[in-house]
Design a protein around this motif. Structure first.
Motif, short mmCIF file in Angstrom:
data_model
loop_
_atom_site.label_atom_id
_atom_site.label_comp_id
_atom_site.label_asym_id
_atom_site.label_seq_id
_atom_site.Cartn_x
_atom_site.Cartn_y
_atom_site.Cartn_z
N CYS A 1 39.41 61.57 -16.33
CA CYS A 1 40.31 62.71 -16.13
C CYS A 1 40.77 63.28 -17.47
O CYS A 1 40.76 64.50 -17.68
CB CYS A 1 41.52 62.30 -15.30
N TYR B 1 46.16 70.71 -2.52
CA TYR B 1 45.09 71.67 -2.82
C TYR B 1 45.58 73.10 -2.87
O TYR B 1 46.23 73.61 -1.96
CB TYR B 1 43.95 71.57 -1.79
N CYS C 1 39.32 65.44 -10.35
CA CYS C 1 39.68 64.35 -9.45
C CYS C 1 38.78 63.15 -9.72
O CYS C 1 37.58 63.17 -9.43
CB CYS C 1 39.55 64.79 -7.99
N ALA D 1 45.12 62.74 -2.79
CA ALA D 1 46.08 63.49 -3.60
C ALA D 1 45.61 64.93 -3.83
O ALA D 1 46.41 65.88 -3.76
CB ALA D 1 46.30 62.79 -4.93
N LEU D 2 44.31 65.10 -4.08
CA LEU D 2 43.78 66.44 -4.29
C LEU D 2 43.92 67.29 -3.03
O LEU D 2 44.38 68.44 -3.10
CB LEU D 2 42.31 66.35 -4.70
N TYR E 1 44.52 70.73 -13.57
CA TYR E 1 45.31 69.80 -12.76
C TYR E 1 44.49 68.54 -12.53
O TYR E 1 43.31 68.63 -12.15
CB TYR E 1 45.68 70.42 -11.41
N CYS E 2 45.09 67.37 -12.74
CA CYS E 2 44.37 66.11 -12.59
C CYS E 2 44.88 65.34 -11.37
O CYS E 2 46.09 65.30 -11.10
CB CYS E 2 44.54 65.25 -13.84
N PHE E 3 43.94 64.72 -10.65
CA PHE E 3 44.25 63.91 -9.48
C PHE E 3 43.44 62.62 -9.56
O PHE E 3 42.30 62.62 -10.03
CB PHE E 3 43.88 64.66 -8.20
N THR E 4 44.02 61.52 -9.08
CA THR E 4 43.33 60.22 -9.16
C THR E 4 42.78 59.76 -7.81
O THR E 4 42.26 58.66 -7.70
CB THR E 4 44.27 59.14 -9.72
#
Length: 240
Positions: free
Chosen positions: A14, A43, A7, A38-39, A31-34
């Motif tokens: 990322c 989750y 994240c 969002a994470l 898994y990528c989050f910005t």
């Protein structure tokens, strides 16, 4: 299958972290989050979370707090350009704190350490208590605090509250070597769950607060400082 979350509001970070993980072990799902929002919204239970601190919206410290409400086991690795956030990393029991720019070699070393730790035999300290609810076996790390009230002892854990008879001093004698302390004559608290201390109030990561005796204030705060310093030093040695 192992899962890792990354994240960071910098796409390049990322990409670098996720690519390093894939090269290290292609079988690990990344898994990528910005953003922290969002994470948290998506989750799942991750083995590791690489988490930026200085993000738009909720920052990494607040994101870490929210993760801990869902998951006590995940290893949080903070990534940041600033040293001043290290105190906040204590609050969510971060596994490691890395200053940017982080190299693939550093990340690989951290991954090796974490997954070696996960493969080690279970070294949890399980304690048993004869409670009003029956014999209860609980991991010491899951106990938040004990309270002596109405001639009974309340044991507040991550998973529930239990009541038993006995002396609070006996509870302290049994747990003091495991990171527990007695900030007040009616309480024994697990340092692992201390979130913040303000004046004579101790705030815990489960949302509860307990009193700090004025007579013990100075000595107890020093005890907490020593605990945090020793814990950080152990973590530093573990990743060297």
């Amino acid at each position: 299958m192992h899962q890792i979350a990354v994240c960071d509001d910098e796409p390049a970070v990322c990409d670098m972290v996720s690519e390093t993980v894939r090269q290290w072990n292609p079988e690990v799902k990344v898994y990528c989050f910005t953003s922290g929002e969002a994470l948290i919204a998506a989750y799942d239970f991750f083995d590791v979370v690489f988490l930026d601190i200085d993000m738009q919206g909720i920052d990494g410290i607040e994101t870490g707090r929210r993760i801990r409400k869902k998951d006590y086991e995940t290893k949080i690795i903070y990534l940041t350009s600033y040293r001043d956030y290290v105190a906040g990393a204590f609050e969510v029991h971060a596994f490691q704190y890395l200053l940017k720019p982080v190299s693939p070699a550093q990340l690989t070393q951290i991954l090796e350490e974490i997954f070696r730790y996960l493969k080690e035999p279970d070294n949890r300290m399980i304690l048993d208590f004869h409670t009003n609810e029956g014999l209860v076996c609980v991991d010491a790390a899951k106990i938040c605090y004990f309270e002596f009230i109405d001639r009974k002892i309340r044991m507040v854990t991550v998973n529930g509250v239990y009541t038993m008879r006995g002396k609070i001093s006996s509870v302290y004698d049994r747990t003091c070597s495991l990171g527990f302390s007695m900030p007040h004559k009616s309480f024994v608290v697990n340092f692992l769950h201390v979130k913040n201390v303000r004046n004579l109030d101790i705030f815990l990561d489960n949302g509860d607060s307990i009193p700090l005796s004025q007579k013990k204030q100075k000595a107890w705060k020093q005890e907490l400082t020593n605990y945090l310093s020793e814990r950080l030093e152990r973590q530093r040695r573990e990743v060297e």
